[in-house]
Design a protein around this motif. Structure first.
Motif, PDB file in Angstrom:
ATOM      1  N   UNK A 527       0.850  -1.192   0.000  1.00  8.72           N
ATOM      2  CA  UNK A 527       0.000   0.000   0.000  1.00  8.72           C
ATOM      3  C   UNK A 527       0.886   1.242   0.000  1.00  8.72           C
ATOM      4  N   UNK A 528       0.421   2.283  -0.665  1.00  8.90           N
ATOM      5  CA  UNK A 528       1.131   3.564  -0.656  1.00  8.90           C
ATOM      6  C   UNK A 528       0.252   4.624  -0.023  1.00  8.90           C
ATOM      7  N   UNK A 529       0.828   5.477   0.819  1.00 11.30           N
ATOM      8  CA  UNK A 529       0.126   6.616   1.403  1.00 11.30           C
ATOM      9  C   UNK A 529       0.659   7.881   0.746  1.00 11.30           C
ATOM     10  N   UNK A 530      -0.222   8.604   0.064  1.00 14.21           N
ATOM     11  CA  UNK A 530       0.194   9.741  -0.758  1.00 14.21           C
ATOM     12  C   UNK A 530      -0.493  11.009  -0.252  1.00 14.21           C
ATOM     13  N   UNK A 531       0.259  12.067   0.042  1.00 13.84           N
ATOM     14  CA  UNK A 531      -0.368  13.334   0.454  1.00 13.84           C
ATOM     15  C   UNK A 531      -1.273  13.887  -0.651  1.00 13.84           C
ATOM     16  N   UNK A 532      -2.467  14.330  -0.252  1.00 11.91           N
ATOM     17  CA  UNK A 532      -3.422  14.896  -1.209  1.00 11.91           C
ATOM     18  C   UNK A 532      -4.041  16.148  -0.615  1.00 11.91           C
ATOM     19  N   UNK A 546      -6.389  15.865  -5.134  1.00  8.64           N
ATOM     20  CA  UNK A 546      -5.270  15.934  -6.066  1.00  8.64           C
ATOM     21  C   UNK A 546      -4.005  15.507  -5.336  1.00  8.64           C
ATOM     22  N   UNK A 547      -3.260  14.549  -5.867  1.00 10.88           N
ATOM     23  CA  UNK A 547      -2.008  14.136  -5.227  1.00 10.88           C
ATOM     24  C   UNK A 547      -0.955  15.219  -5.343  1.00 10.88           C
ATOM     25  N   UNK A 548      -0.088  15.302  -4.354  1.00 11.09           N
ATOM     26  CA  UNK A 548       0.922  16.343  -4.297  1.00 11.09           C
ATOM     27  C   UNK A 548       2.306  15.773  -4.578  1.00 11.09           C
ATOM     28  N   UNK A 549       3.151  16.631  -5.144  1.00 12.10           N
ATOM     29  CA  UNK A 549       4.541  16.255  -5.356  1.00 12.10           C
ATOM     30  C   UNK A 549       5.274  16.179  -4.011  1.00 12.10           C
ATOM     31  N   UNK A 566      -4.064   9.783   0.717  1.00  6.45           N
ATOM     32  CA  UNK A 566      -4.782   8.802  -0.092  1.00  6.45           C
ATOM     33  C   UNK A 566      -4.162   7.434   0.127  1.00  6.45           C
ATOM     34  N   UNK A 567      -5.007   6.436   0.330  1.00  9.02           N
ATOM     35  CA  UNK A 567      -4.559   5.056   0.508  1.00  9.02           C
ATOM     36  C   UNK A 567      -4.584   4.396  -0.867  1.00  9.02           C
ATOM     37  N   UNK A 568      -3.418   4.223  -1.446  1.00 10.92           N
ATOM     38  CA  UNK A 568      -3.297   3.707  -2.809  1.00 10.92           C
ATOM     39  C   UNK A 568      -2.933   2.233  -2.743  1.00 10.92           C
ATOM     40  N   UNK A 569      -3.797   1.408  -3.298  1.00 18.35           N
ATOM     41  CA  UNK A 569      -3.571  -0.037  -3.268  1.00 18.35           C
ATOM     42  C   UNK A 569      -2.391  -0.406  -4.170  1.00 18.35           C
ATOM     43  N   UNK A 570      -1.797  -1.608  -3.964  1.00 23.81           N
ATOM     44  CA  UNK A 570      -0.690  -2.045  -4.823  1.00 23.81           C
ATOM     45  C   UNK A 570      -1.070  -1.960  -6.297  1.00 23.81           C
ATOM     46  N   UNK A 571      -0.137  -1.483  -7.105  1.00 17.86           N
ATOM     47  CA  UNK A 571      -0.381  -1.343  -8.528  1.00 17.86           C
ATOM     48  C   UNK A 571      -0.793   0.041  -8.946  1.00 17.86           C
ATOM     49  N   UNK A 572      -1.243   0.889  -7.993  1.00 19.05           N
ATOM     50  CA  UNK A 572      -1.623   2.250  -8.324  1.00 19.05           C
ATOM     51  C   UNK A 572      -3.065   2.378  -8.751  1.00 19.05           C
ATOM     52  N   UNK A 573      -3.471   3.601  -9.057  1.00 18.92           N
ATOM     53  CA  UNK A 573      -4.850   3.887  -9.470  1.00 18.92           C
ATOM     54  C   UNK A 573      -4.829   4.849 -10.646  1.00 18.92           C
ATOM     55  N   UNK A 578     -11.929   6.096  -7.218  1.00 22.58           N
ATOM     56  CA  UNK A 578     -12.153   6.440  -5.821  1.00 22.58           C
ATOM     57  C   UNK A 578     -11.114   5.739  -4.949  1.00 22.58           C
ATOM     58  N   UNK A 579     -10.557   6.472  -4.006  1.00 19.31           N
ATOM     59  CA  UNK A 579      -9.585   5.915  -3.084  1.00 19.31           C
ATOM     60  C   UNK A 579      -9.994   6.278  -1.660  1.00 19.31           C
ATOM     61  N   UNK A 580      -9.553   5.464  -0.703  1.00 17.05           N
ATOM     62  CA  UNK A 580      -9.797   5.770   0.705  1.00 17.05           C
ATOM     63  C   UNK A 580      -8.957   6.974   1.107  1.00 17.05           C
ATOM     64  N   UNK A 581      -9.533   7.849   1.928  1.00 14.75           N
ATOM     65  CA  UNK A 581      -8.851   9.055   2.370  1.00 14.75           C
ATOM     66  C   UNK A 581      -8.753   9.053   3.896  1.00 14.75           C
ATOM     67  N   UNK A 582      -7.579   9.374   4.402  1.00 15.20           N
ATOM     68  CA  UNK A 582      -7.375   9.592   5.827  1.00 15.20           C
ATOM     69  C   UNK A 582      -7.201  11.081   6.060  1.00 15.20           C
TER      70      UNK A 582
END
Length: 598
Positions: A527-532, A546-549, A566-573, A578-582
């Motif tokens: 899983x990847x956690x990406x700032x949005x 929107x994902x951030x650099x 954003x909780x990004x599942x393996x393989x990306x989106x 729709x993705x889970x947001x924390x």
């Protein structure tokens, strides 16, 4: 479940045109090409598969010295100077499944095997080693056990098979279950100290609200039909009880909040009445309805009625309601007490980075973050890379939770695992399949003497601490965060947040999903956690994120501009998925879900 309402006024997130301030990831700005994220994912997957076919034993370029690693290093993650946080280099051997293996050689500081959970705890992710020298006895590995060929817990694990990382969602569930594992203590706190705590019991009304019939307006209390006779200069003020009942045909001036006389028919607002001072008569300029502008006794609640459920966070409004209902103190769950231990010889407490030394970014960040989660936090202690200092600090702590930064991987000065083994700690989580931050851990230390080191705590919390230690044979929890800053943030939301919520009796953060407005590169396995950042939809379009650099493990620039992960599942989106947001703790959106307001 839909996301929280984000229609409240705030920064303008819908400015026309593709404004690229340098923070948005490729494809996140409208009109920008999505790039080659999918191709990179496929290429990385092909490399992983090729490594698996040949045994996964190749080494990448050497890592720089510890003092030169970004953000304190030592977390074993995939550091990157690239905006998308892709893998720039790696010195960790790969196992057949493409994951990092631990290859640290033995050291004198790690001569004791890591304690592990008994079979009864394996359902929550605790490690259960094999039957060799590292096996457990009576639920814990005996500290000091050695045999021919045994070196350290990390080397022992490598000699057989590395302990698999827990899936991200399961690791989070383990932390939440650990936090809810024991009965919640309760203390009575005066209203002026209860703010931010969690109610240990439901808040029941001690009296009817209001407790007597009161006037809702400044005006005239009247009885029977009009016109009404009144006495000039007479009146009833708030806080003063009327002397007698009001006879038919009589009127008396009355203030807002004042107790209405018995037998009052209605209250006429001052602006709706005409007082003939010469004749001593009051005339209504509008029709008068029985009971108008009178707040009857018990209109808001009756005595014994539940006002607020247990588990509610005490807000200023809850304090006001409690005071109105007659409370002087509230039954509250003590805030979990947290100690922060910052590890790393390469960290500076002040000034600019120089000569291989870098600023400690986590010490200033963790305290406010943990307080926002509802914890009572002591100031950070900087221990450097000193195993003895770490052991002494853990043994002396009286906190409910100890958070360490760095030292969780398998480098030459990563002392967290060996010290936990020496203390006989129980590992609940040892590695999580998440990027960044996979070498995070959660452990339970053995119990120490009750009531130690409580002199600096508030009196009510010292008493609660002693009682909790008497009831529980287990010691404090420890969360080991990776040293890279964004990897540490990953550990905060994965392990610390659900653990503190359980310890404090707080409700867990409601999960929700949102559209992501860009293609997001994923890890092949984790899983990847990406700032949005949340963005308002245009022309009737749906809100999205929107994902951030700048989302590499050592970077904070992206998370500083974010309001969620954003909780990004393996393989990306793909864009539009729709993705889970924390939500981050400074951007909460938790509406009332029960009580008298629904």
């Amino acid at each position: 479940m839909t996301g929280p309402d984000r229609s409240a006024p705030g920064p303008d997130r819908s400015a026309a045109g593709p404004v690229d301030d340098g923070l948005f990831a490729p494809g996140a700005v409208p009109g920008e090409a999505a790039g080659s994220a999918r191709a990179r994912a496929e290429e990385e997957l092909a490399i992983e598969q090729a490594l698996a076919l040949v045994g996964g034993s190749t080494l990448g370029p050497s890592r720089p010295p510890r003092g030169q690693r970004p953000g304190g290093g030592g977390d074993g993650d995939d550091p990157s100077g690239t905006p998308d946080g892709g893998e720039a280099w790696s010195s960790t051997p790969r196992t057949g499944d493409g994951r990092n293996a631990d290859t640290t050689s033995a050291s004198p500081a790690s001569a004791s095997p890591m304690s592990s959970a008994s079979n009864a705890r394996t359902d929550v992710g605790a490690h259960t080693p094999g039957n060799g020298p590292g096996s457990h006895s009576g639920g814990r590995v005996q500290s000091g056990s050695t045999s021919s060929g045994f070196t350290s817990p990390r080397a022992s694990r490598t000699a057989n098979k590395p302990a698999p990382s827990l899936p991200w969602s399961r690791a989070r569930a383990v932390a939440a279950r650990a936090g809810r594992g024991g009965p919640l203590a309760a203390v009575r706190l005066p209203l002026d100290r209860a703010l931010g705590h969690v109610l240990a019991e439901p808040l029941g009304a001690l009296t009817d609200l209001p407790s007597f019939d009161t006037s809702a307006m400044d005006g005239w209390a009247v009885a029977g039909p009009g016109p009404w006779a009144f006495v000039a200069g007479a009146g009833i003020l708030a806080g003063h009880a009327p002397a007698t009942a009001l006879p038919d045909g009589a009127a008396v001036r009355i203030a807002t909040g004042a107790r209405v006389p018995p037998d009052t028919t209605a209250v006429i607002r001052s602006e709706h009445a005409y007082a003939d001072e010469a004749k001593g008569l009051l005339h209504a300029e509008r029709s008068v309805a029985t009971g108008q502008d009178i707040r009857p006794r018990g209109q808001e609640c009756r005595s014994g009625e539940q006002l607020v459920p247990a588990g509610t966070v005490v807000t200023p409004a809850v304090l006001g309601l409690a005071a109105a209902a007659g409370y002087d103190a509230l039954p509250a769950v003590p805030r979990p007490r947290v100690d922060i231990l910052v590890l790393g010889d390469e960290l500076l407490a002040a000034g600019r980075p120089h000569d291989g030394l870098i600023r400690d970014a986590l010490g200033p960040m963790l305290g406010p973050w943990l307080r926002a989660l509802g914890a009572e936090v002591a100031g950070p202690r900087r221990l450097g890379d000193d195993a003895r200092a770490l052991r002494d600090a853990l043994a002396a702590s009286d906190a409910d939770l100890i958070v360490t930064t760095g030292g969780t991987a398998s480098g030459p000065v990563d002392h967290v695992h060996p010290v936990l083994a020496e203390l006989g700690a129980e590992l609940l989580v040892d590695g999580v399949a998440v990027r960044p931050g996979h070498p995070m851990l959660l452990a339970r230390l053995p119990s120490g003497p009750s009531g130690t080191h409580t002199a600096g705590r508030p009196e009510g919390q010292r008493d609660a601490t002693a009682e909790q230690r008497k009831e529980s044979p287990d010691g404090p929890y420890l969360v080991g965060l990776p040293g890279n800053p964004l990897a540490a943030v990953s550990g905060l939301v994965t392990l610390v947040e659900p653990l503190i919520a359980g310890l404090a009796g707080r409700p867990a953060q409601d999960a929700y999903r949102a559209l992501v407005h860009a293609e997001v590169h994923g890890h092949p396995h984790d899983t990847r956690l990406v700032p949005v950042v949340h963005r308002a939809g245009r022309a009737g379009g749906r809100d999205h994120v929107a994902p951030l650099r700048y989302n590499g493990p050592a970077m904070l620039r992206g998370i500083a501009a974010a309001d969620g992960l954003a909780v990004v599942e393996p393989g990306g989106v793909r864009s539009g998925t729709e993705v889970e947001i924390l939500d981050l703790p400074w951007a909460p959106a938790t509406p009332w879900t029960e009580g008298c307001f629904t």
